[in-house]
Design a protein around this motif. Structure first.
Motif, PDB file in Angstrom:
ATOM      1  N   ILE A 112      24.330  53.034 -42.483  1.00 30.37           N
ATOM      2  CA  ILE A 112      24.014  51.555 -42.472  1.00 30.37           C
ATOM      3  C   ILE A 112      24.017  51.189 -40.950  1.00 30.37           C
ATOM      4  CG2 ILE A 112      24.886  49.404 -42.979  1.00 30.37           C
ATOM      5  CD1 ILE A 112      25.815  50.462 -45.722  1.00 30.37           C
ATOM      6  N   VAL A 113      23.109  50.450 -40.492  1.00 26.48           N
ATOM      7  CA  VAL A 113      23.004  50.219 -38.742  1.00 26.48           C
ATOM      8  C   VAL A 113      23.391  48.608 -38.606  1.00 26.48           C
ATOM      9  CG1 VAL A 113      21.831  50.281 -36.674  1.00 26.48           C
ATOM     10  CG2 VAL A 113      21.326  52.025 -38.685  1.00 26.48           C
ATOM     11  N   ALA A 114      24.396  48.540 -37.959  1.00 30.01           N
ATOM     12  CA  ALA A 114      24.839  46.924 -37.406  1.00 30.01           C
ATOM     13  C   ALA A 114      25.007  46.723 -36.141  1.00 30.01           C
ATOM     14  CB  ALA A 114      26.255  46.757 -38.007  1.00 30.01           C
ATOM     15  N   LEU A 115      24.534  45.593 -35.635  1.00 28.42           N
ATOM     16  CA  LEU A 115      24.638  45.184 -33.955  1.00 28.42           C
ATOM     17  C   LEU A 115      25.850  44.586 -34.136  1.00 28.42           C
ATOM     18  CD1 LEU A 115      23.044  44.922 -31.385  1.00 28.42           C
ATOM     19  CD2 LEU A 115      22.363  42.680 -32.287  1.00 28.42           C
ATOM     20  N   SER A 116      26.891  45.038 -33.435  1.00 30.57           N
ATOM     21  CA  SER A 116      28.229  44.424 -33.162  1.00 30.57           C
ATOM     22  C   SER A 116      28.195  43.528 -32.332  1.00 30.57           C
ATOM     23  CB  SER A 116      29.239  45.370 -33.126  1.00 30.57           C
ATOM     24  OG  SER A 116      28.919  46.127 -32.093  1.00 30.57           O
ATOM     25  N   ALA A 118      19.838  48.031 -26.886  1.00 34.57           N
ATOM     26  CA  ALA A 118      20.502  48.357 -28.303  1.00 34.57           C
ATOM     27  C   ALA A 118      19.813  49.665 -28.925  1.00 34.57           C
ATOM     28  CB  ALA A 118      20.433  47.377 -29.227  1.00 34.57           C
ATOM     29  N   GLY A 119      18.406  49.730 -28.843  1.00 31.12           N
ATOM     30  CA  GLY A 119      17.801  50.893 -29.257  1.00 31.12           C
ATOM     31  C   GLY A 119      17.894  52.082 -28.693  1.00 31.12           C
ATOM     32  N   GLU A 120      18.375  52.248 -27.230  1.00 34.87           N
ATOM     33  CA  GLU A 120      18.421  53.246 -26.614  1.00 34.87           C
ATOM     34  C   GLU A 120      20.021  53.824 -26.888  1.00 34.87           C
ATOM     35  OE1 GLU A 120      16.361  55.245 -24.791  1.00 34.87           O
ATOM     36  OE2 GLU A 120      15.053  53.746 -25.214  1.00 34.87           O
ATOM     37  N   ALA A 121      20.781  52.991 -27.088  1.00 42.23           N
ATOM     38  CA  ALA A 121      22.338  53.114 -27.486  1.00 42.23           C
ATOM     39  C   ALA A 121      22.214  53.758 -29.060  1.00 42.23           C
ATOM     40  CB  ALA A 121      23.087  51.977 -27.499  1.00 42.23           C
ATOM     41  N   VAL A 149      26.406  49.360 -33.025  1.00 39.42           N
ATOM     42  CA  VAL A 149      25.672  49.218 -31.627  1.00 39.42           C
ATOM     43  C   VAL A 149      26.091  48.155 -30.877  1.00 39.42           C
ATOM     44  CG1 VAL A 149      23.529  49.366 -30.646  1.00 39.42           C
ATOM     45  CG2 VAL A 149      23.628  50.724 -32.575  1.00 39.42           C
ATOM     46  N   ASP A 150      26.929  48.223 -29.770  1.00 37.70           N
ATOM     47  CA  ASP A 150      27.122  47.011 -28.930  1.00 37.70           C
ATOM     48  C   ASP A 150      25.820  46.157 -28.654  1.00 37.70           C
ATOM     49  OD1 ASP A 150      28.439  45.258 -27.552  1.00 37.70           O
ATOM     50  OD2 ASP A 150      29.565  46.593 -26.310  1.00 37.70           O
TER      51      ASP A 150
END
Length: 348
Positions: A275-279, A251-254, A244-245
C-alpha cells in the motif's frame, strides 16, 4: 534494553560418562563377578522459543554454552547420572543458522518450539556389560562418547502483520507513534531510527502488529547507510506500507529508490501486497500535493493515499486497508494449512 537481532554462539554438548571396572568384594561370596555400572549420558544443547523476549541481548556478553558431562559409572552396578542439558531461550521469530550463515537449521515461530542442536555423548558400558559365559571376569569398560560442538548464528526476524518501509525521514516512526502506543525516537534528521520498533495498532475494535524499520537509501544492499540488514524483519509481514515523503524532492523517484533496494534484497519482499501513501500531506500546497500524487501514481502504477500522521488525514482509511489485506492473507494461510491438519487428525 538494547535491541540485538543477531548473535554468534558456540555450543557444546556434554561428554558421556565412562563405564566402571568393578568386582563384588563381599564376605562369603567367593566368585562375586563384575558389577561395574555404565556411565551417564552427556547433556544436550537445546534451543527453545519462549514468550516475553523481543531481542537477543542475552547473547551479547555470553557466547559459550556447554552442557554437563555425564557422571561415571560406579561399582555395585550403579549407573552414572545423566548430564544436565543447556537450554538457549530465544524470542519468537528466531532463526538458527549454521556457521556459514546460510544453512538454516531451524525457524522458531511459535512459543514452545524446541530443537536439539547438539546431542550429548552416550555413556560408556561398565565391565558388567561384557560378562559372558566364556569371560566371567572382564576387566574392560568403555569410555563415554564425546559430545558435539559447533558455532551457530541466531538471527531474529520480528513477526509482525504489517511493515513500514521508505526512505529516511519519510514519517514511518511518526505514523507508528500516531496509531499505536509505541514511542519510537522522532527527529528532523535522517536515520533517527537505528533499530526496528514494534507497535500494536487498533482499528475498528481489531488489533494487529506493525513493524517500523530504519530507512533505506540508494545502495543500501551494498551496505551504504545502515544497509539492508533490517529488511529481514519485514520478510514475515503480510503487507507493506510504503511511505513517501511529499515534502522532499520527486515522489516518484523516491519510490523507485526503495523498490530497487527491495528487489536487490530479495526474500520475496517485492511479491508482498504493498500500500503506497504520500506522507506529510498536510505540509503541501494544493498544487504541489496534486503534482506529487501524480508522480507517485505513475511510479507505483496504483493510486496512492494522501496521508498525514499529524492531522490524522486518511489514517483510519490506511489502517482499514492494511487490516483487509492481513485478513485476506490469514484466510489463505488457513486454507493452505487445512489439508495438512485434516491429514494429521485422521492419521492413526
Amino acid at each position: 534494553m538494547k535491541f540485538l537481532d543477531q548473535a554468534k554462539v558456540y555450543v557444546r554438548s556434554g561428554d558421556g560418562g565412562a563405564g566402571c571396572v568393578s568386582f563384588r568384594r563381599e564376605k562369603f561370596i567367593e566368585f562375586g563377578g563384575p558389577d561395574g555400572g555404565d556411565g551417564g549420558r552427556g547433556g544436550d544443547v537445546i534451543v527453545e522459543c519462549v514468550g516475553g523476549l523481543n531481542t537477543l541481548i542475552d547473547y551479547r556478553f555470553k557466547q559459550h554454552f556447554k552442557a554437563k558431562t555425564g557422571v561415571h559409572g560406579m561399582g555395585k552396578n550403579r549407573t552414572g547420572a545423566n548430564g544436565a542439558d543447556v537450554v538457549l531461550k530465544v524470542p519468537v521469530g528466531t532463526q538458527v543458522l549454521d556457521d556459514d550463515e546460510e544453512t538454516l537449521l531451524a525457524d522458531l515461530t511459535e512459543i514452545g518450539q524446541r530443537i536439539v542442536l547438539a546431542k550429548g555423548g552416550n555413556g560408556g558400558f561398565g565391565n558388567a556389560y561384557f560378562k559372558t559365559s566364556s569371560n566371567q571376569a572382564p576387566r574392560r569398560a568403555n569410555p563415554g562418547l564425546e559430545g558435539q560442538e559447533r558455532w551457530i548464528w541466531l538471527r531474529l526476524k520480528l513477526i509482525a502483520d504489517a511493515g513500514l518501509v521508505g526512505l529516511p525521514n519519510a514519517g514511518k516512526s511518526t505514523f507508528l507513534a500516531a496509531v499505536s502506543a509505541a514511542k519510537p525516537k522522532i527527529a528532523d534528521y535522517p536515520f533517527t531510527t537505528l533499530h526496528p520498533n514494534l507497535g500494536v495498532v487498533g482499528v475498528d475494535e481489531r488489533e494487529f502488529v506493525m513493524a517500523d524499520i530504519p530507512g533505506l537509501i540508494e545502495g543500501a544492499h551494498e551496505g551504504i547507510g545502515l544497509g539492508d540488514r533490517f529488511l529481514g524483519h519485514v520478510e514475515r509481514c503480510r503487507v507493506l506500507l510504503h511511505l513517501v515523503d511529499g515534502t522532499q524532492g520527486h515522489a516518484g523517484e523516491a519510490y523507485k529508490v526503495v523498490r530497487g533496494e527491495l528487489e536487490a534484497y530479495g526474500g520475496g519482499l517485492t511479491d508482498k501486497t504493498e500500500i503506497v501513501a504520500l506522507s506529510k500531506a498536510d505540509a503541501l500546497s494544493p498544487e504541489l500535493r496534486k503534482e506529487q500524487l501524480a508522480r507517485l501514481k505513475r511510479a507505483a502504477k496504483r493510486a496512492p493515499i494522501a496521508l498525514s500522521s499529524l492531522s490524522r488525514e486518511a489514517v483510519e482509511t490506511t489502517l482499514r486497508k492494511l487490516l483487509a489485506v492481513i485478513d485476506e492473507a490469514k484466510a489463505v494461510e488457513v486454507a493452505e494449512a487445512m489439508p495438512k491438519i485434516v491429514e494429521e487428525a485422521w492419521r492413526p
